[in-house]
Enzyme design. Structure first.
Site, PDB file in Angstrom:
ATOM      1  CG  HIS A 203      -0.286   0.141   2.439  1.00  0.00           C
ATOM      2  ND1 HIS A 203       0.433  -0.659   3.268  1.00  0.00           N
ATOM      3  CD2 HIS A 203       0.004   1.385   3.261  1.00  0.00           C
ATOM      4  CE1 HIS A 203       0.758  -0.429   4.292  1.00  0.00           C
ATOM      5  NE2 HIS A 203       0.747   1.025   4.487  1.00  0.00           N
TER       6      HIS A 203
HETATM    7  C1  UD1 Z   1      -1.827   5.769   5.484  1.00  0.00           C
HETATM    8  C2  UD1 Z   1      -0.408   6.150   5.819  1.00  0.00           C
HETATM    9  C3  UD1 Z   1       0.573   5.294   5.840  1.00  0.00           C
HETATM   10  C4  UD1 Z   1      -0.030   3.939   6.628  1.00  0.00           C
HETATM   11  C5  UD1 Z   1      -1.356   3.344   6.326  1.00  0.00           C
HETATM   12  C6  UD1 Z   1      -1.790   2.295   7.263  1.00  0.00           C
HETATM   13  C7  UD1 Z   1      -0.075   8.321   5.753  1.00  0.00           C
HETATM   14  C8  UD1 Z   1       0.718   9.488   4.646  1.00  0.00           C
HETATM   15  N1  UD1 Z   1      -0.147   7.320   5.352  1.00  0.00           N
HETATM   16  O1  UD1 Z   1      -1.666   5.355   4.183  1.00  0.00           O
HETATM   17  O2  UD1 Z   1       1.512   5.766   6.400  1.00  0.00           O
HETATM   18  O3  UD1 Z   1       1.092   2.998   6.506  1.00  0.00           O
HETATM   19  O4  UD1 Z   1      -2.199   4.736   6.373  1.00  0.00           O
HETATM   20  O5  UD1 Z   1      -2.451   1.574   6.319  1.00  0.00           O
HETATM   21  O6  UD1 Z   1      -0.706   9.094   6.629  1.00  0.00           O
HETATM   22  N2  UD1 Z   1      -9.556   4.593   1.698  1.00  0.00           N
HETATM   23  C9  UD1 Z   1     -10.400   4.209   1.867  1.00  0.00           C
HETATM   24  N3  UD1 Z   1     -11.060   3.631   3.120  1.00  0.00           N
HETATM   25  C10 UD1 Z   1     -10.706   4.087   4.384  1.00  0.00           C
HETATM   26  C11 UD1 Z   1      -9.476   4.855   4.427  1.00  0.00           C
HETATM   27  C12 UD1 Z   1      -8.616   5.160   3.047  1.00  0.00           C
HETATM   28  O7  UD1 Z   1     -11.059   3.697   0.919  1.00  0.00           O
HETATM   29  O8  UD1 Z   1     -11.293   3.810   5.273  1.00  0.00           O
HETATM   30  C13 UD1 Z   1      -8.764   5.030   0.448  1.00  0.00           C
HETATM   31  C14 UD1 Z   1      -9.196   6.533  -0.014  1.00  0.00           C
HETATM   32  O9  UD1 Z   1      -9.275   6.313  -1.261  1.00  0.00           O
HETATM   33  C15 UD1 Z   1      -7.634   7.104   0.316  1.00  0.00           C
HETATM   34  C16 UD1 Z   1      -6.809   6.049   0.100  1.00  0.00           C
HETATM   35  O10 UD1 Z   1      -7.579   4.830   0.769  1.00  0.00           O
HETATM   36  O11 UD1 Z   1      -7.611   8.112  -0.594  1.00  0.00           O
HETATM   37  C17 UD1 Z   1      -5.425   6.217   1.053  1.00  0.00           C
HETATM   38  O12 UD1 Z   1      -5.802   6.642   2.618  1.00  0.00           O
HETATM   39  P1  UD1 Z   1      -4.986   7.460   3.504  1.00  0.00           P
HETATM   40  O13 UD1 Z   1      -5.216   7.149   4.734  1.00  0.00           O
HETATM   41  O14 UD1 Z   1      -4.839   8.768   2.711  1.00  0.00           O
HETATM   42  O15 UD1 Z   1      -3.406   6.656   3.147  1.00  0.00           O
HETATM   43  P2  UD1 Z   1      -3.079   5.209   3.497  1.00  0.00           P
HETATM   44  O16 UD1 Z   1      -2.360   4.822   2.010  1.00  0.00           O
HETATM   45  O17 UD1 Z   1      -4.023   4.514   4.024  1.00  0.00           O
HETATM   46  N1  UDP Z   2      -3.039  -5.796   9.139  1.00  0.00           N
HETATM   47  C1  UDP Z   2      -4.315  -6.539   9.263  1.00  0.00           C
HETATM   48  N2  UDP Z   2      -5.107  -6.684   8.285  1.00  0.00           N
HETATM   49  C2  UDP Z   2      -4.460  -6.494   6.851  1.00  0.00           C
HETATM   50  C3  UDP Z   2      -3.353  -6.024   6.866  1.00  0.00           C
HETATM   51  C4  UDP Z   2      -2.604  -5.718   7.847  1.00  0.00           C
HETATM   52  O1  UDP Z   2      -5.074  -6.739  10.549  1.00  0.00           O
HETATM   53  O2  UDP Z   2      -5.301  -7.144   6.142  1.00  0.00           O
HETATM   54  C5  UDP Z   2      -2.325  -5.372  10.443  1.00  0.00           C
HETATM   55  C6  UDP Z   2      -0.974  -5.756  10.397  1.00  0.00           C
HETATM   56  O3  UDP Z   2      -0.995  -7.089  11.269  1.00  0.00           O
HETATM   57  C7  UDP Z   2      -0.285  -4.906  11.188  1.00  0.00           C
HETATM   58  C8  UDP Z   2      -0.994  -3.444  10.631  1.00  0.00           C
HETATM   59  O4  UDP Z   2      -2.011  -3.993  10.093  1.00  0.00           O
HETATM   60  O5  UDP Z   2      -0.708  -5.060  12.585  1.00  0.00           O
HETATM   61  C9  UDP Z   2      -0.148  -2.880   9.745  1.00  0.00           C
HETATM   62  O6  UDP Z   2      -0.755  -1.947   9.172  1.00  0.00           O
HETATM   63  P1  UDP Z   2      -0.208  -1.285   7.667  1.00  0.00           P
HETATM   64  O7  UDP Z   2       0.238  -2.221   6.776  1.00  0.00           O
HETATM   65  O8  UDP Z   2      -1.521  -0.798   7.002  1.00  0.00           O
HETATM   66  O9  UDP Z   2       0.677   0.175   8.188  1.00  0.00           O
HETATM   67  P2  UDP Z   2       2.240   0.345   8.179  1.00  0.00           P
HETATM   68  O10 UDP Z   2       2.508  -0.692   9.425  1.00  0.00           O
HETATM   69  O11 UDP Z   2       2.831   0.014   7.007  1.00  0.00           O
HETATM   70  O12 UDP Z   2       2.133   1.684   8.652  1.00  0.00           O
END
Ligand code: UD1
Ligand code: UDP
Length: 357
Positions: A203
């Site tokens: 992601h």
């Molecule tokens: C964010 C964090 C990243 C973290 C990740 C955990 C930042 C810059 N990035 O990335 O560091 O690893 O969360 O998973 O803060 N969306 C949905 N439903 C939701 C939330 C998001 O559909 O509930 C979609 C939207 O289209 C959104 C995209 O996901 O634009 C990205 O979501 P966003 O929270 O901006 O960034 P992440 O890629 O989730």
């Molecule tokens: N995780 C989860 N379901 C998923 C993918 C990840 O429960 O489908 C959990 C994973 O075990 C870990 C956390 O989400 O505890 C990691 O989150 P993510 O990879 O979104 O963020 P990052 O750690 O890269 O910021």
């Protein structure tokens, strides 16, 4: 002592699960949910499964560009912090919710405790790296997961007090790996053979937002010579669909919705290898003794690489194929993340800091 915990996305709900329980033994904790993640599968499921107390305030910030999202959270937080007047604001990791939480609190004169302080990839093109650096230099209490993080903060002369506490995600994993084995049927439900398949997650903006990198990611995933399961993050799904690559990937890989924690951990523990660009998942693979292959050119969790359990392949499909098939690492597996006591250390340090005259 009154603590306001500011959290907003998936890994932060996991991290807060460990600390919240500890904090409430010694003082008052109020949870503010920024709304960065709002879908049940990225948010609600973690509160339910891990017993995170329901948020006291929900800001409903939603999605947007990094600046938009950070700004929305920042302005929504100002009146909430003025109303709640905590002794400390606690933030986690490196997301936009972390940055906005840190800045809003620091500007209101509220000391900030940063859990997972000092992590560095030294790659400023990552939005998370910018967030980490800015948060660390505005925090009063820097709570570090690793010795490397302590050294990074020392090298930057960060002004806050720094302490090595271990990693709070490890605490959660050690508590929930047993329940995951007992309760999750994900391996059976997906028709997988333990030890034979690869669990993948992707992601990072750097991997999915750039069309060329996204195409390379699909090449890599479709080239793995084993069954691959990928619970698709919504960012990744949206980018794959926009590029017309979702069907191509679906033909070769089992794509699921994002999974709850117990199912995810169960799938990780039984996998031949984990293929990921997540920060948290690299640590979890190490703790579960599953070889990890990281689809990034760098990592903040360098100890997992040094110990031989994690290999960085960026988006090189050949290197990923080889790394997935490499023999299981042998030899010592050092205790890297505090052995499940990090949240207690956070609690004690927060209580000591806020209890000072
Ligand atoms: C964010 C964090 C990243 C973290 C990740 C955990 C930042 C810059 N990035 O990335 O560091 O690893 O969360 O998973 O803060 N969306 C949905 N439903 C939701 C939330 C998001 O559909 O509930 C979609 C939207 O289209 C959104 C995209 O996901 O634009 C990205 O979501 P966003 O929270 O901006 O960034 P992440 O890629 O989730
Ligand atoms: N995780 C989860 N379901 C998923 C993918 C990840 O429960 O489908 C959990 C994973 O075990 C870990 C956390 O989400 O505890 C990691 O989150 P993510 O990879 O979104 O963020 P990052 O750690 O890269 O910021």
């Amino acid at each position: 002592m009154r603590i306001v915990t500011i959290i907003g996305n998936r890994p932060q709900f996991v991290k807060a699960a460990a600390v919240s329980r500890q904090l409430r033994e010694v003082g008052e904790e109020l949870i503010v949910h920024t709304g960065q993640h709002y879908d049940d599968e990225l948010s609600g499921v973690f509160f339910a499964e891990l017993g995170v107390p329901a948020p006291d305030r929900e800001l409903g910030a939603g999605s947007g560009t990094n600046s938009e999202q950070t700004a929305r959270i920042l302005s929504a937080l100002e009146p909430v912090l003025a109303e709640l007047r905590p002794d400390m604001a606690l933030v986690y990791g490196d997301t936009n919710s972390t940055l906005a939480g840190t800045l809003a609190a620091a500007q209101a004169g509220i000391p900030v405790g940063h859990v997972e302080a000092g992590m560095r990839s030294f790659d400023r093109s990552m939005p998370e790296e910018l967030n980490r650096v800015l948060c660390d230099h505005a925090s009063a209490l820097l709570l570090c997961s690793t010795e490397t993080a302590m050294r990074n903060l020392g090298a930057e002369s960060a002004a806050g007090e720094r302490h090595l506490v271990g990693d709070v995600m490890a605490d959660v994993l050690l508590v929930f790996r047993g329940p995951a084995r007992e309760r999750s049927t994900a391996v059976e439900d997906l028709g997988l053979t333990p030890g034979e398949y690869v669990l993948a997650t992707a992601h990072r903006a750097g991997n999915v937002d750039d069309p060329q990198r996204l195409a390379a990611l699909v090449e890599l995933l479709t080239g793995i010579e084993r069954p691959v399961v990928l619970p698709a993050h919504p960012r990744t799904r949206a980018r794959l669909e926009a590029a017309g690559l979702w069907e191509r990937l679906e033909a070769a890989v089992t794509l699921t919705a994002p999974l709850g924690y117990l199912d995810f951990i169960r799938l990780a523990e039984s996998a031949r290898a984990v293929l990921t660009d997540s920060g948290g998942v690299q640590k979890e693979a190490y703790l579960l003794e599953v070889p990890c292959v990281t689809m990034r050119p760098n990592t903040e969790w360098v100890e997992t690489v040094e110990a031989g359990w994690n290999v960085l392949v960026d988006l090189d499909a050949g290197a990923a194929r080889e790394a997935v098939e490499r023999p299981r690492p042998s030899g010592a597996r050092p205790e890297l993340y505090g052995g499940g006591r990090a949240a207690e250390a956070v609690r004690d340090l927060v209580a000591a800091y806020t209890g000072r005259p």
